[in-house]
Design an enzyme around this catalytic site. Structure first.
Site, PDB file in Angstrom:
ATOM      1  N   ASN A  41       0.836  -1.218   0.000  1.00  0.00           N
ATOM      2  CA  ASN A  41       0.000   0.000   0.000  1.00  0.00           C
ATOM      3  C   ASN A  41       0.863   1.258   0.000  1.00  0.00           C
ATOM      4  O   ASN A  41       0.830   2.076   0.907  1.00  0.00           O
ATOM      5  CB  ASN A  41      -0.977  -0.005   1.187  1.00  0.00           C
ATOM      6  CG  ASN A  41      -0.284  -0.061   2.542  1.00  0.00           C
ATOM      7  OD1 ASN A  41       0.826  -0.572   2.652  1.00  0.00           O
ATOM      8  ND2 ASN A  41      -0.927   0.462   3.561  1.00  0.00           N
TER       9      ASN A  41
ATOM     10  N   ASP B  52       3.811  -5.498  11.977  1.00  0.00           N
ATOM     11  CA  ASP B  52       2.947  -4.559  11.233  1.00  0.00           C
ATOM     12  C   ASP B  52       3.463  -3.137  11.433  1.00  0.00           C
ATOM     13  O   ASP B  52       2.710  -2.216  11.752  1.00  0.00           O
ATOM     14  CB  ASP B  52       1.475  -4.682  11.637  1.00  0.00           C
ATOM     15  CG  ASP B  52       0.576  -3.902  10.668  1.00  0.00           C
ATOM     16  OD1 ASP B  52       1.091  -3.362   9.675  1.00  0.00           O
ATOM     17  OD2 ASP B  52      -0.644  -3.846  10.920  1.00  0.00           O
TER      18      ASP B  52
ATOM     19  N   HIS C 285       3.803   6.582  10.559  1.00  0.00           N
ATOM     20  CA  HIS C 285       3.164   7.814  10.077  1.00  0.00           C
ATOM     21  C   HIS C 285       3.868   8.997  10.723  1.00  0.00           C
ATOM     22  O   HIS C 285       4.613   8.829  11.700  1.00  0.00           O
ATOM     23  CB  HIS C 285       1.678   7.831  10.462  1.00  0.00           C
ATOM     24  CG  HIS C 285       0.882   6.744   9.802  1.00  0.00           C
ATOM     25  ND1 HIS C 285       0.558   6.757   8.474  1.00  0.00           N
ATOM     26  CD2 HIS C 285       0.381   5.588  10.307  1.00  0.00           C
ATOM     27  CE1 HIS C 285      -0.132   5.657   8.174  1.00  0.00           C
ATOM     28  NE2 HIS C 285      -0.244   4.929   9.268  1.00  0.00           N
TER      29      HIS C 285
HETATM   30  O1  DOR Z   1      -2.962   0.109  11.077  1.00  0.00           O
HETATM   31  C1  DOR Z   1      -2.744  -0.104   9.880  1.00  0.00           C
HETATM   32  N1  DOR Z   1      -1.856   0.646   9.212  1.00  0.00           N
HETATM   33  N2  DOR Z   1      -3.399  -1.070   9.231  1.00  0.00           N
HETATM   34  C2  DOR Z   1      -3.317  -1.214   7.886  1.00  0.00           C
HETATM   35  O2  DOR Z   1      -3.930  -2.092   7.349  1.00  0.00           O
HETATM   36  C3  DOR Z   1      -2.500  -0.303   7.091  1.00  0.00           C
HETATM   37  C4  DOR Z   1      -1.422   0.267   7.915  1.00  0.00           C
HETATM   38  C5  DOR Z   1      -0.712   1.394   7.225  1.00  0.00           C
HETATM   39  O3  DOR Z   1      -0.261   1.187   6.101  1.00  0.00           O
HETATM   40  O4  DOR Z   1      -0.573   2.465   7.820  1.00  0.00           O
HETATM   41 ZN    ZN Z   2      -0.075  -3.686   7.715  1.00  0.00          ZN
END
Ligand code: DOR
Ligand code: ZN
Length: 450
Positions: free
Chosen positions: A95, A310, A314
């Site tokens: 993504n 994960d 940001h």
């Molecule tokens: O918390 C999340 N952040 N879940 C996701 O599915 C995407 C991810 C992101 O790319 O920031």
């Molecule tokens: Zn993710």
């Protein structure tokens, strides 16, 4: 001829046992594991001071960003964070901006990464618009595909089961797994609309807008497609007892499914939102204590295959906002995962054998990362050395990651990665990055096609 490097005075975790031995490394690979006195002469000898040597962590869920999202993270800062956290290989998520979704975008991303990464990087791609293109994506090097059921990322309409089936069948043909973000888009939308209508902007409303039903429904839907297509599906970041149960049932019938849990879902409950606010927001969210216990119980029974961070960085501006609907979900985890897990080992909640299985052996198996995730003669020298006694307090302000926040801030941990070797080279030493970008490799699937 001396070998490149010998690591001595250490205990190596080999198939569940801590063995007093050393390692000889040559041309990036482990060439011998033996008692120190039986190791060959080496150009460089490193004394590991009795610390434990583990296979480097393979983090199979990482958003390295870069390109147009480099303000959040880039290949250098993300892989520096990885090296600092004892992670020697990350599986990158698609993504991005542009989205990794065809051979062109994947090749471009791999090329950019090549010269900038400190640890190894493998790539997941989203599905391309044209399913015929799947072969090209795999040939270009993708180790898997990623499907988000929570929103459309990539070329495929995720509301259409027939299309998903066709794509999954093609992935199976090519021998690559499909990683799934299991949250049903429609349920999320409905719940969010209700919360917004009620004028809610708080973290509890966010949790309500991501109910466990969204997880379980999409898991059940995907399992039907697994039954027909036979593809290996890897369920990412499972967060609820309900979701887990659906996966366990599929596992019991012998379907090719695996699943992953994150340190934040294993160690924090939704009560954490009171302390960390939007900084702890993530999709799926933190859940009840009962959900946390269910994850641990499944983990201890061997039903969870992988722990992955994960890592979803940001900017502080994107996190530090009043309304949860405007905050970006995601927690950086590369620099905290191993210390958090070693703390669990020290507390007797997790064994080193389980840790190695969950963070190295199984992710290597799922994504077909050959000669990685283990410490064997002939495998790549991707290694982390840990000091089990070292205590420290998590402090996101000193992260290498650009994302300098963490819901674990202030937590006391015991156990720390002190040296990270990638392809035989020392990349991190006592918290310092000691090599130049380019030490890591882009690891692709193409070796499996030949
Ligand atoms: O918390 C999340 N952040 N879940 C996701 O599915 C995407 C991810 C992101 O790319 O920031
Ligand atoms: Zn993710």
């Amino acid at each position: 001829m001396p070998v490149d490097t010998v690591l001595h005075n250490t205990k190596i975790c080999i198939r569940g046992n801590l063995v007093e031995a050393g390692l000889a490394i040559d041309k990036g690979k482990i060439v011998k594991i033996a008692k120190d006195t039986n190791l060959p002469p080496a150009s460089t000898k490193i004394n590991l001071k009795g610390h434990i040597t583990l296979p480097g962590i393979i983090d199979s869920h990482v958003h390295l960003r870069d390109q147009q999202l480099a303000y959040k993270e880039d290949f250098f800062t993300g892989t520096a964070a990885a090296a600092a956290g004892g992670v020697t290989l990350v599986v990158d998520m698609p993504n991005n901006k542009p989205v990794t979704m065809d051979s062109l975008s994947l090749k471009e991303r791999m090329k950019l990464a090549e010269k900038r990464v400190l640890v190894n990087v493998a790539f997941n791609s989203a599905f391309p618009k044209k399913l015929e293109e799947i072969t090209e994506v795999v040939k270009a090097g993708a180790v898997g595909f990623k499907v988000y059921l929570s929103n459309r990322i990539g070329g495929i309409d995720v509301d259409n089961d027939d299309l998903l089936f066709a794509a999954f069948r093609e992935a199976r043909e090519k021998g690559v797994p499909v990683a799934v973000h299991a949250e049903d888009r429609k349920i999320l939308e409905e719940q969010r609309n209700e919360m917004e209508k009620a004028g809610r902007i708080d973290t509890e409303a966010y949790v309500n807008a991501h109910p466990p039903e969204a997880e379980v429904q999409s898991i059940q839907r995907i399992i039907q497609i697994v039954k027909k297509s036979g593809v290996h599906v890897h369920f990412c970041h499972i967060s609820s007892a309900l979701g887990l149960n659906a996966i366990l049932m599929a596992k019991k019938t012998g379907l090719p499914v695996t699943c992953e849990a994150t340190p934040h879902n294993l160690l924090l409950s939704s009560e954490q939102y009171r302390h960390s606010g939007t900084f702890a927001l993530t999709d799926p969210p933190l859940r009840t204590r009962e959900d946390v216990s269910a994850l641990w119980s499944a983990l201890k029974h061997g039903f969870i295959n992988v722990i992955a961070s994960d890592h979803a960085p940001h900017s502080l501006e994107e996190k530090n906002v009043n309304s949860v609907w405007e905050a970006k979900p995601g927690i950086p985890g590369l620099e905290t995962t191993l210390s958090l897990l070693l703390t669990q080992v020290n507390e007797g909640r997790l064994s080193l054998t389980e840790l190695v299985r969950l963070t190295a052996e199984e992710p290597a198996k799922i994504f077909h990362l050959s000669a990685r995730g283990c410490l064997d003669e002939g495998s790549w020298a991707d290694i982390v050395v840990v000091d089990m006694k070292r205590e420290h307090v998590i402090d996101s302000s000193v992260f290498f990651s650009k994302a300098k926040y963490s819901p674990f801030d202030g937590m006391q941990v015991k156990g720390k990665p002190v040296k990270t070797f990638v392809n035989g080279l020392l990349v991190m030493d006592e918290g310092e990055i000691v090599t130049e970008p380019g030490t890591g490799q882009t690891v692709s699937n193409r070796f499996f096609l030949t």
